[in-house]
Design an enzyme around this catalytic site. Structure first.
Site, PDB file in Angstrom:
ATOM      1  N   GLU A 199      -7.648   1.200   3.198  1.00 26.98           N
ATOM      2  CA  GLU A 199      -7.530   1.928   4.284  1.00 26.98           C
ATOM      3  C   GLU A 199      -9.029   1.791   4.861  1.00 26.98           C
ATOM      4  O   GLU A 199      -9.139   1.719   6.235  1.00 26.98           O
ATOM      5  CB  GLU A 199      -7.470   3.511   3.907  1.00 26.98           C
ATOM      6  CG  GLU A 199      -6.082   3.888   3.568  1.00 26.98           C
ATOM      7  CD  GLU A 199      -5.512   3.259   2.283  1.00 26.98           C
ATOM      8  OE1 GLU A 199      -4.140   3.462   2.004  1.00 26.98           O
ATOM      9  OE2 GLU A 199      -6.462   2.849   1.443  1.00 26.98           O
ATOM     10  N   ASP A 210     -10.579  -6.734  21.998  1.00 28.39           N
ATOM     11  CA  ASP A 210      -9.865  -6.622  22.979  1.00 28.39           C
ATOM     12  C   ASP A 210     -10.436  -5.832  24.057  1.00 28.39           C
ATOM     13  O   ASP A 210     -10.069  -6.369  25.277  1.00 28.39           O
ATOM     14  CB  ASP A 210      -8.537  -5.718  22.381  1.00 28.39           C
ATOM     15  CG  ASP A 210      -7.752  -5.267  23.525  1.00 28.39           C
ATOM     16  OD1 ASP A 210      -7.118  -6.449  24.098  1.00 28.39           O
ATOM     17  OD2 ASP A 210      -7.429  -4.155  23.829  1.00 28.39           O
ATOM     18  N   CYS A 230       0.797  -1.270  -0.028  1.00 29.15           N
ATOM     19  CA  CYS A 230      -0.124   0.138  -0.275  1.00 29.15           C
ATOM     20  C   CYS A 230       0.863   1.257  -0.100  1.00 29.15           C
ATOM     21  O   CYS A 230       1.804   1.287   0.817  1.00 29.15           O
ATOM     22  CB  CYS A 230      -0.946   0.066   1.267  1.00 29.15           C
ATOM     23  SG  CYS A 230      -2.331  -1.170   1.147  1.00 29.15           S
TER      24      CYS A 230
END
Length: 162
Positions: free
Chosen positions: A116, A130, A76
């Site tokens: 993105e 998380d 990228c």
């Protein structure tokens, strides 16, 4: 079928040369779904998760991730993103019990921002996991997908059924 562009004539990896491309307005929208137990979703909505406001932190994490995509995905290009909108919408329906994550990324540049947008929703979903794994290890991040893109030589794309 289009040929793969991230390999040279010897089959070695390369970053695509975009120096001759014109700057155009480009936009990409990506989504994902994060499934969890209803009790976990309720904790998130009530802002009672021990690590903090899950939706807020995941939103910031997704925005940060979009800006760092070129550091994570080897081929990228580093981009000067002009806009990132990221939303996290809880769906408390007991059959679904999920958070729908959606990112829209914009740029005026030589290459698109699909990666993105996809990175933004993936990292936002990982952040939800998380922050909530202590109460729910069965959380599932699912259906990371490009919904729409515009700009550039390949033009418009819109996923069927959206």
């Amino acid at each position: 079928m289009s040929k793969l562009t991230h390999f040279n004539e010897k089959g070695q990896p390369r970053m695509v040369d975009v120096s001759d491309k014109s700057d155009t307005q480009r936009m990409a929208i990506a989504c994902c779904t994060v499934y969890m137990k209803p009790a976990t979703l309720q904790l998130i909505q009530d802002k009672k998760v021990a690590k903090g406001d899950v939706l807020y932190v995941a939103q910031v994490a997704g925005i940060m991730a979009a800006k760092k995509t070129s550091e994570l995905i080897p081929m990228c290009h580093p981009l000067n993103i002009t806009s990132i909108e990221l939303s996290l919408e809880p769906d408390p329906d007991r059959e679904r019990s999920c958070i729908e994550i959606k990112a829209q990324v914009k740029i005026t540049g030589k290459t698109g921002v699909e990666m993105e947008a996809l990175t933004a929703v993936a990292v936002a979903g990982l952040t939800v996991y998380d922050m909530c794994k202590a109460v729910d290890r069965d959380i599932t991040i699912s259906d990371i997908r490009l919904i729409e893109k515009s700009g550039g030589k390949s033009g418009e794309y819109k996923r069927e059924g959206t």
